[in-house]
Design a protein around this motif. Structure first.
Motif, mmCIF file in Angstrom:
data_model
loop_
_atom_site.group_PDB
_atom_site.id
_atom_site.type_symbol
_atom_site.label_atom_id
_atom_site.label_comp_id
_atom_site.label_asym_id
_atom_site.label_seq_id
_atom_site.Cartn_x
_atom_site.Cartn_y
_atom_site.Cartn_z
ATOM 1 N N VAL A 178 -4.570 10.278 5.904
ATOM 2 C CA VAL A 178 -3.226 9.862 5.528
ATOM 3 C C VAL A 178 -2.200 10.970 5.738
ATOM 4 N N TRP A 237 1.170 7.680 9.589
ATOM 5 C CA TRP A 237 2.516 7.394 9.099
ATOM 6 C C TRP A 237 3.299 6.526 10.068
ATOM 7 N N SER A 292 2.121 3.162 9.264
ATOM 8 C CA SER A 292 2.623 2.726 7.960
ATOM 9 C C SER A 292 4.076 2.294 8.038
ATOM 10 N N LEU A 300 -2.777 1.971 13.545
ATOM 11 C CA LEU A 300 -3.623 2.525 12.488
ATOM 12 C C LEU A 300 -5.045 2.754 12.982
ATOM 13 N N TRP A 318 -3.653 2.682 1.449
ATOM 14 C CA TRP A 318 -2.300 3.259 1.472
ATOM 15 C C TRP A 318 -1.413 2.515 2.466
ATOM 16 N N TRP A 319 -1.947 2.223 3.644
ATOM 17 C CA TRP A 319 -1.194 1.503 4.673
ATOM 18 C C TRP A 319 -0.737 0.156 4.139
ATOM 19 N N ILE A 346 2.017 0.736 1.410
ATOM 20 C CA ILE A 346 3.296 1.113 2.021
ATOM 21 C C ILE A 346 3.920 -0.093 2.719
ATOM 22 N N GLY A 347 3.084 -0.855 3.419
ATOM 23 C CA GLY A 347 3.590 -2.020 4.113
ATOM 24 C C GLY A 347 4.228 -3.026 3.178
#
Length: 379
Positions: A203, A209, A212, A314, A329-330, A333-334
């Motif tokens: 990450v 990023w 993301s 990704l 996390w992706w 964030i999305g």
């Protein structure tokens, strides 16, 4: 196709196809829960005498619940139980739908939508990790089809939402969620995802990023489409007509999501930024229904490309075997894009009109282009 993927196919046989069909069906059901709210939103606003800003806050409770669902689902997947995550997601979705069936005020609707979001977050991770575990070496292709299924759910949701009133659409969705539990229990989805591990270093890469920001852009566009623009379209269209419009829009979304696997992920994502921004700008500026149809077709194509392109970026950045933390996390964030869209879009629309809403999308598109230009090598 890798040797490992061939091995999985031989071991699974016909059951592999049945499992994949079930996963795609669950994706359709999950996504229908997103878009179900769009045609119902004007009715909710009228019933509760709420402004576009308040309706935006109601829509935002769903992605807020999803963020928590991603965290819970990710923890469960790391213990090797994506099948249980899938079932838990369906139960929570059903419970939230029941809140709309029985509820009568805004507070109950907000809580119910939050619970539905929690279930959707769990269901997404259950579907994703079952897919990645079952078809190694084919992750990008299989996930493009999963996103296509989610786009088809964007067709089902508005059709359900076109049922008159509030209770009707959510009763229909509740029934579908309960029915879906039957094959999940009977088929016994793969219970373990032991091939996956966590890697927090992933990450910190530019590639992660970039992916993301890309998915945040795609989901913000979806949130704008479903959480803000229905109030604009309600000036000319009835609830059922809005449902048909959104169902039609999901067709180019699904087609683009499936075909995007033929493009390099970064290219698909770049093209999407232009299509989505242009489509929303035209839709917001116009008051003509034929123009809305064409503009949403363009924007829908962009959303489909963005979804698949973002997951492709990704997978290019992070090996699938180390993707648990990155995927959670992706996803979180999305989905912030779905949270931000109505929270910003509602006040912007109230203050400056619906043409200005495209500006919020354009800013996110610019950030996505910048992040793609700076992405680095795989983790």
């Amino acid at each position: 196709m890798s040797a490992q993927a061939v091995s999985v196919g031989r071991l699974s046989g016909a059951r592999s196809g049945v499992v994949y069909a079930l996963l795609l069906g669950l994706g359709v059901l999950d996504a229908a829960g997103y878009s179900l709210i769009a045609p119902v939103l004007p009715v909710l606003a009228e019933r509760t005498e709420a402004s576009a800003t308040v309706m935006g806050m109601l829509v935002a409770t769903f992605p807020l619940g999803m963020v928590a669902g991603f965290a819970l689902g990710g923890a469960a997947v790391q213990r090797g139980t994506p099948a249980r995550v899938t079932l838990a997601g369906l139960l929570l979705i059903a419970a939230g739908s029941l809140g709309f069936v029985l509820g009568t005020d805004l507070a109950v609707y907000a809580l119910a939508r939050l619970v539905m979001g929690l279930g959707s977050g769990c269901l997404w991770l259950g579907i994703t990790f079952t897919t990645l575990a079952s078809w190694p070496g084919q992750e990008y292709l299989c996930m493009s089809r999963v996103f296509a299924a989610y786009s088809v759910g964007g067709l089902l949701g508005p059709l359900l939402g076109a049922i008159q009133g509030v209770q009707g659409p959510f009763t229909a969705y509740l029934i579908l969620a309960l029915v879906a539990m039957v094959p999940v229990l009977m088929l016994r989805l793969p219970a373990h995802a032991g091939v996956f591990t966590t890697d927090r270093r992933a990450v910190r890469t530019r590639g992660f990023w970039a992916a993301s920001v890309g998915i945040a852009f795609a989901v913000l566009a979806l949130g704008t489409l479903e959480g803000v623009l229905p109030l604009h379209f309600a000036t000319k269209l009835a609830q059922s007509q809005i449902g048909v419009l959104y169902a039609a829009t999901s067709v180019p979304v699904a087609v683009a999501a499936a075909l995007a696997a033929r493009l390099r992920p970064g290219r698909a994502l770049l093209v999407s930024t232009v299509l989505v921004t242009a489509g929303f700008a035209v839709a917001g500026a116009s008051s003509a229904v034929p123009v809305w149809i064409g503009a949403l077709a363009v924007a829908g194509t962009g959303i489909g490309l963005a979804n698949t392109g973002a997951i492709g970026v990704l997978l290019e950045a992070v090996p699938a075997q180390r993707i648990v933390t990155a995927m959670v996390w992706w996803s979180q964030i999305g989905i912030l894009g779905y949270l931000i869209a109505p929270l910003l879009g509602g006040p912007v629309a109230d203050a400056y009109g619906y043409t200005a809403v495209a500006g919020v999308v354009a800013v996110t598109a610019a950030v996505a282009v910048w992040a793609l230009a700076r992405r680095g090598k795989r983790a």
